[in-house]
Design a protein around this motif. Structure first.
Motif, short mmCIF file in Angstrom:
data_model
loop_
_atom_site.label_atom_id
_atom_site.label_comp_id
_atom_site.label_asym_id
_atom_site.label_seq_id
_atom_site.Cartn_x
_atom_site.Cartn_y
_atom_site.Cartn_z
N GLY A 278 -0.75 12.59 -0.50
CA GLY A 278 -0.16 11.62 -0.89
C GLY A 278 -1.21 10.73 -2.02
N THR A 279 -2.04 11.49 -2.33
CA THR A 279 -3.03 11.09 -3.45
C THR A 279 -3.10 11.82 -4.66
OG1 THR A 279 -5.00 12.11 -2.58
CG2 THR A 279 -4.59 9.96 -1.72
N GLY A 280 -2.45 13.13 -4.71
CA GLY A 280 -2.56 14.19 -5.97
C GLY A 280 -3.72 15.01 -5.40
N VAL A 281 -4.77 14.66 -4.84
CA VAL A 281 -5.87 15.44 -4.53
C VAL A 281 -6.18 15.70 -3.06
CG1 VAL A 281 -6.98 15.15 -6.77
CG2 VAL A 281 -7.78 13.82 -4.45
N GLY A 282 -6.42 16.92 -2.57
CA GLY A 282 -6.42 17.11 -1.18
C GLY A 282 -6.79 18.71 -0.88
N LEU A 283 -7.25 19.00 0.36
CA LEU A 283 -7.58 20.38 0.73
C LEU A 283 -6.66 20.74 2.01
CD1 LEU A 283 -11.01 22.15 0.76
CD2 LEU A 283 -9.16 22.53 2.66
N CYS A 284 -5.70 21.59 1.90
CA CYS A 284 -4.98 22.00 3.02
C CYS A 284 -5.71 23.31 3.56
CB CYS A 284 -3.74 22.25 2.99
SG CYS A 284 -2.67 22.74 4.40
N ALA A 285 -6.52 22.96 4.79
CA ALA A 285 -7.19 24.08 5.33
C ALA A 285 -6.25 25.17 6.30
CB ALA A 285 -8.22 23.82 6.29
N VAL A 286 -5.25 24.60 6.97
CA VAL A 286 -4.76 25.19 7.90
C VAL A 286 -3.12 24.84 8.29
CG1 VAL A 286 -5.70 23.89 9.81
CG2 VAL A 286 -4.86 25.95 10.51
N VAL A 287 -2.31 25.66 8.54
CA VAL A 287 -0.95 25.41 8.91
C VAL A 287 -0.70 26.13 10.44
CG1 VAL A 287 1.44 25.63 8.32
CG2 VAL A 287 -0.27 25.45 6.56
N VAL A 288 -0.04 25.34 11.38
CA VAL A 288 0.49 25.95 12.63
C VAL A 288 1.59 25.45 12.87
CG1 VAL A 288 -1.97 25.94 13.70
CG2 VAL A 288 -0.83 23.90 13.75
N LEU A 289 2.56 26.38 13.97
CA LEU A 289 3.85 25.85 14.07
C LEU A 289 3.78 25.34 15.40
CD1 LEU A 289 5.06 29.57 13.24
CD2 LEU A 289 5.89 27.49 12.29
N GLY A 290 5.03 24.28 15.63
CA GLY A 290 5.10 23.68 16.54
C GLY A 290 5.75 24.79 17.99
N ARG A 292 7.20 23.77 21.18
CA ARG A 292 8.23 23.60 22.37
C ARG A 292 9.58 23.46 21.47
NH1 ARG A 292 6.12 18.04 23.98
NH2 ARG A 292 6.06 17.84 21.60
N ALA A 293 10.50 23.41 22.47
CA ALA A 293 11.85 23.43 22.04
C ALA A 293 12.01 22.20 20.81
CB ALA A 293 12.87 23.27 23.07
N GLU A 294 11.36 21.09 21.14
CA GLU A 294 11.53 19.98 20.40
C GLU A 294 10.85 20.09 19.00
OE1 GLU A 294 10.60 19.90 23.58
OE2 GLU A 294 9.66 18.15 24.19
N ASP A 295 10.00 20.79 19.01
CA ASP A 295 9.20 20.95 17.43
C ASP A 295 9.34 22.38 17.06
OD1 ASP A 295 6.15 19.79 19.33
OD2 ASP A 295 7.08 21.66 19.43
N ILE A 296 9.85 23.05 17.77
CA ILE A 296 10.30 24.53 16.99
C ILE A 296 10.76 24.24 15.27
CG2 ILE A 296 11.91 26.41 16.62
CD1 ILE A 296 9.78 26.98 18.65
N GLY A 297 10.08 24.99 14.54
CA GLY A 297 10.63 24.62 13.08
C GLY A 297 9.90 23.46 12.48
N VAL A 298 8.76 23.02 13.27
CA VAL A 298 7.98 21.94 12.55
C VAL A 298 6.40 22.62 12.26
CG1 VAL A 298 6.73 19.69 13.04
CG2 VAL A 298 8.95 20.07 13.77
N LEU A 299 6.06 22.43 10.99
CA LEU A 299 4.64 22.73 10.74
C LEU A 299 3.83 21.43 10.70
CD1 LEU A 299 5.86 24.65 7.35
CD2 LEU A 299 5.43 25.61 9.57
N TYR A 300 2.55 21.92 11.11
CA TYR A 300 1.48 20.96 11.28
C TYR A 300 0.64 21.40 10.18
CZ TYR A 300 3.98 19.08 15.39
OH TYR A 300 5.07 18.56 16.29
N ALA A 301 0.04 20.53 9.39
CA ALA A 301 -1.04 21.05 8.50
C ALA A 301 -2.17 19.92 8.62
CB ALA A 301 -0.38 21.08 6.92
N SER A 302 -3.33 20.49 8.30
CA SER A 302 -4.44 19.58 7.93
C SER A 302 -4.51 19.27 6.54
CB SER A 302 -5.95 20.27 8.61
OG SER A 302 -6.20 21.10 7.45
N VAL A 303 -4.94 17.87 6.31
CA VAL A 303 -5.22 17.49 5.12
C VAL A 303 -6.43 16.77 4.98
CG1 VAL A 303 -4.22 15.88 3.28
CG2 VAL A 303 -2.62 17.00 4.94
N ASN A 304 -7.31 17.40 4.00
CA ASN A 304 -8.68 16.96 4.00
C ASN A 304 -9.22 16.52 2.47
OD1 ASN A 304 -9.13 17.77 6.75
ND2 ASN A 304 -9.01 19.82 6.00
N MET A 305 -10.23 15.83 2.34
CA MET A 305 -10.60 15.51 1.01
C MET A 305 -9.60 14.85 -0.01
SD MET A 305 -13.67 17.25 1.72
CE MET A 305 -13.99 18.54 2.96
N GLY A 306 -8.95 14.11 0.82
CA GLY A 306 -7.80 13.44 -0.18
C GLY A 306 -8.16 12.26 -0.52
#
Ligand SMILES: *[C@@H]1O[C@H](CO)[C@@H](O)[C@H](O)[C@H]1NC(C)=O
Ligand SMILES: *[C@@H]1O[C@H](CO)[C@@H](O)[C@H](O)[C@H]1NC(C)=O
Ligand SMILES: *[C@@H]1O[C@H](CO)[C@@H](O)[C@H](O)[C@H]1NC(C)=O
Length: 318
Positions: A278-290, A292-306
């Motif tokens: 949300g700042t225009g700059v940042g580093l995404c190091a990893v993406v993982v998948l939810g 459980r049934a309620e978070d299938i299809g949800v991606l979680y990502a790390s946002v660093n140096m933003g």
């Protein structure tokens, strides 16, 4: 545990999805970073800090998170993966085991030689999880990506030695089945295959391997010209599917859709979500998948140096 059937995730190419904040590391820590994430069977997220020897646990449903532990004897934590247990008794089923790496990284891109260690994190029946040193790797360079391999074994990608080690989670004994793995960063698996990120050549590849992770055929390149760190896989039994890539300083999650082995060719790339920070700059190091049934299809990502503290965001692909 990192691959699921691809029917669950149906994404229209070219459709960028919205990003919702899940968690921001509290306190004043503008140079903090989450290097890796693992989703527990109960839906909680484990996050390793690259700037401190700490594992944080975050509930994505509430946005609440707290430090789970400080790892005594480590400086900077790296990849983390849940180990598949080969045992089937009720007692052992309840135990959840993770393996994670650490190195001494005094400054960005500067890894102290001989400092790599591998640890186990266990959630037994007690309230407090325990951490123990599994192995010191004085000859290793930098253990970066970690992935489960069969029961009670783990693959460790060494970025500096350009190798993949296969380690026994009970003894710490390891072999070096893959070498010449230039730029190896994230490592993920599917039955009979190792998928890996090459951040130096900006590629995603896979290679067929036997039970002991020795290659049984040539590698296939699935994406080129792609800034890449760690990634999540969503593929079917044939190996057809997609990878969700943490696109480093592109501050984005990129999807690549590919066919089954052995000759699928490079896949089709699209941006799932950009401007993660949300700042225009940042580093995404990893993406993982939810998971459980309620978070299938949800991606979680790390946002660093933003510009702010390390954070975790969610992207819904449903
Ligand atoms: C590595 O961790 C130490 C604290 O253990 C911290 O001082 C240092 O800044 C970290 N390195 C990076 C690159 O974040
Ligand atoms: C190592 O990999 C590179 C490309 O990634 C290739 O050009 C080179 O021939 C390989 N070397 C060996 C010894 O396999
Ligand atoms: C990133 O998002 C923020 C917040 O929505 C917006 O103000 C900014 O213009 C965006 N930057 C880029 C480069 O898209």
């Amino acid at each position: 545990m990192k691959y699921i059937t691809c029917a669950i995730i149906i994404l229209l190419p070219g459709l960028a999805l919205s990003v919702s904040p899940v968690f921001v590391l509290p306190g004043l820590a503008p140079s903090s970073w989450f290097e890796n994430l693992a989703v527990r069977p109960n839906g909680l997220i484990l996050a390793t800090r690259g700037d401190a020897p700490e594992i944080w646990q975050i509930n994505p449903a509430t946005g609440q998170g707290a430090k789970l532990m400080t790892v005594i004897g480590a400086f900077n934590l790296t990849g983390i993966a849940e180990i598949t247990s080969g045992h089937h008794s009720q007692e052992q089923k309840r135990e959840e085991t993770y393996v994670f790496g650490s190195s001494y990284i005094p400054a960005p891109l500067q890894v102290e030689p001989g400092s790599a260690k591998v640890w186990t994190l266990r959630f037994g029946n007690g309230i407090t999880p325990t951490v123990s040193l599994l192995a010191e790797l004085p000859k290793a360079g930098f253990i970066n990506g970690v992935a489960a391999w069969g029961s009670r074994r783990v693959l460790l990608g060494d970025t500096i030695e350009e190798a993949v080690y296969l380690m026994d989670v009970d003894t710490g004994f390891f072999t070096t089945p893959l070498t010449n793995m230039t730029g190896i960063n994230g490592v993920q698996t599917a039955p009979g295959y190792i998928y890996w990120a090459n951040h130096a050549l900006q590629r995603l590849s896979r290679i067929p391997v036997d039970n002991d992770a020795f290659h049984t055929g040539p590698a296939e390149i699935l994406a080129t010209d792609q800034a890449i760190d760690d990634f999540a896989l969503a593929i079917d039994k044939t190996g057809r599917g997609r990878a969700f890539i943490g696109a480093m300083y592109d501050n984005a999650v990129v999807q690549v859709v590919f066919g089954p082995p052995p000759n699928s060719g490079t896949g089709v790339k699209s941006i799932v979500a950009g401007n993660l920070s949300g700042t225009g700059v940042g580093l995404c190091a990893v993406v993982v998948l939810g998971r459980r049934a309620e978070d299938i299809g949800v991606l979680y990502a790390s946002v660093n140096m933003g510009g702010g503290n390390a954070a975790i965001v969610a992207i819904s692909t449903r």
